[in-house]
Structure formats: C-alpha cells, structure tokens
Design an enzyme around this catalytic site. Structure first.
Site, short mmCIF file in Angstrom:
data_model
loop_
_atom_site.label_atom_id
_atom_site.label_comp_id
_atom_site.label_asym_id
_atom_site.label_seq_id
_atom_site.Cartn_x
_atom_site.Cartn_y
_atom_site.Cartn_z
N PRO A 119 54.49 -33.85 -9.95
CA PRO A 119 53.80 -32.57 -10.12
C PRO A 119 52.52 -32.57 -9.27
O PRO A 119 52.02 -33.62 -8.88
CB PRO A 119 53.46 -32.55 -11.62
CG PRO A 119 53.36 -33.99 -11.99
CD PRO A 119 54.33 -34.73 -11.10
N GLY A 120 52.01 -31.41 -8.97
CA GLY A 120 50.73 -31.30 -8.27
C GLY A 120 50.85 -31.31 -6.77
O GLY A 120 49.86 -31.31 -6.06
N CYS A 121 52.09 -31.31 -6.26
CA CYS A 121 52.29 -31.29 -4.81
C CYS A 121 52.86 -29.94 -4.41
O CYS A 121 53.69 -29.38 -5.12
CB CYS A 121 53.24 -32.41 -4.38
SG CYS A 121 52.59 -34.06 -4.69
N GLU A 122 52.39 -29.43 -3.29
CA GLU A 122 52.85 -28.14 -2.79
C GLU A 122 54.33 -28.19 -2.42
O GLU A 122 55.08 -27.27 -2.68
CB GLU A 122 52.01 -27.76 -1.57
CG GLU A 122 52.16 -26.36 -1.11
CD GLU A 122 51.17 -26.05 -0.01
OE1 GLU A 122 51.57 -26.07 1.15
OE2 GLU A 122 49.99 -25.79 -0.33
N SER A 123 54.75 -29.27 -1.80
CA SER A 123 56.15 -29.48 -1.44
C SER A 123 56.80 -30.38 -2.48
O SER A 123 56.10 -31.09 -3.21
CB SER A 123 56.24 -30.19 -0.07
OG SER A 123 55.57 -29.44 0.90
#
Length: 152
Positions: free
Chosen positions: A63-67
């Site tokens: 979680p917390g990643c754009e991709s």
C-alpha cells in the site's frame, strides 16, 4: 514457503557483490546529469527479476505506492533477509532496485539501521522525484523494515 520461492529469493542478484549499495553509489557517481542518472535507474530496473504472477497477490502488494508494487520477503536460518520486489512501472522498478541493493541479503540490524535518506541523498534521487514517487519510495523502505521488525 515453496522451495522454488526460497531459491528465487536467495538467488536475487541485487544486494550481492557488485550490486550492493556501494556499487550503486559508484554507478550514480559516474553518471553526470540527472538524465544520465535516470538512465541508470531504468537500467537497474531492467536487472530486477520479475516476480512470477503466481507469487503476486494482495498479501504481497504494497500500500502507499502510486503504481502496483509487490514485495516478497524471507528470513533465512542465519538471520539474513532476502527480498524480491516488482512493479509494472519502469521508474518504480529502478527505485526498487536501488532499495534492494541496500537491504537485500542483509541482517535485521543492518536493514533497520541503514541510513536510507543519506543513501538517497548520495544518489541525488529525492530532489528529482515527484512528491508521490518520493512517498512511494519511502513506503517501500517502511514496508521492508516493518516486515523485519514484525518477525519473531
């Protein structure tokens, strides 16, 4: 954990000799302008072994990643941690490679005490990444450290 997965993690090239944080710093030091460093990042991403689809699930997704980013982790009997990470985004794969070069195949104390901000500063990454990419990069490191800290 299957033997195939264990072998995949143990044989991951990043974090081994010539692909550790010192080698990455040397590669980036030889690169001059940001465009050259960006090319180095893309080349490092190409060296990142792809995680097979059967090992990519919701449990492995960060979680917390754009991709989309997947992380696999295993601690061996000697206490060393082995990781694999993957993304479909080229720049993210390069950033994952930079992180794994520093933390893969290392002990928990090394992983938890490694100066990632100093490392990123040496590579001159932070100032060239968008805020969301920078946050994603830190989320990767946080996720790895959380796995290490939560281990028995």
């Amino acid at each position: 954990m299957s033997n195939a997965l264990r072998d995949f993690l143990n044989q991951h090239p990043l974090g081994q000799a010539n692909t550790d944080s010192e080698a990455i710093c040397a590669r980036f030091a030889r690169a001059g302008a940001w465009e050259e460093r960006y090319r180095e990042l893309i080349q490092l991403g190409k060296q990142l072994p792809a995680i097979p689809a059967e090992w990519r699930g919701e449990e492995q997704e960060l979680p917390g990643c754009e991709s989309q980013v997947w992380l696999l982790a295993m601690q061996d009997t000697d206490g060393r941690w082995h990781f694999a990470a993957d993304s479909q985004a080229r720049i993210v794969r390069g950033l994952l490679a930079v992180v794994l070069a520093a933390l893969n195949h290392q002990s928990a104390p090394h992983i938890l005490s490694f100066d990632m901000e100093g490392y990123f500063d040496t590579l001159q990454l932070a100032k060239h990444l968008s805020p969301s990419r920078g946050n994603g990069l830190r989320a990767m490191v946080t996720a790895i450290r959380a796995r290490v800290e939560s281990a028995p």
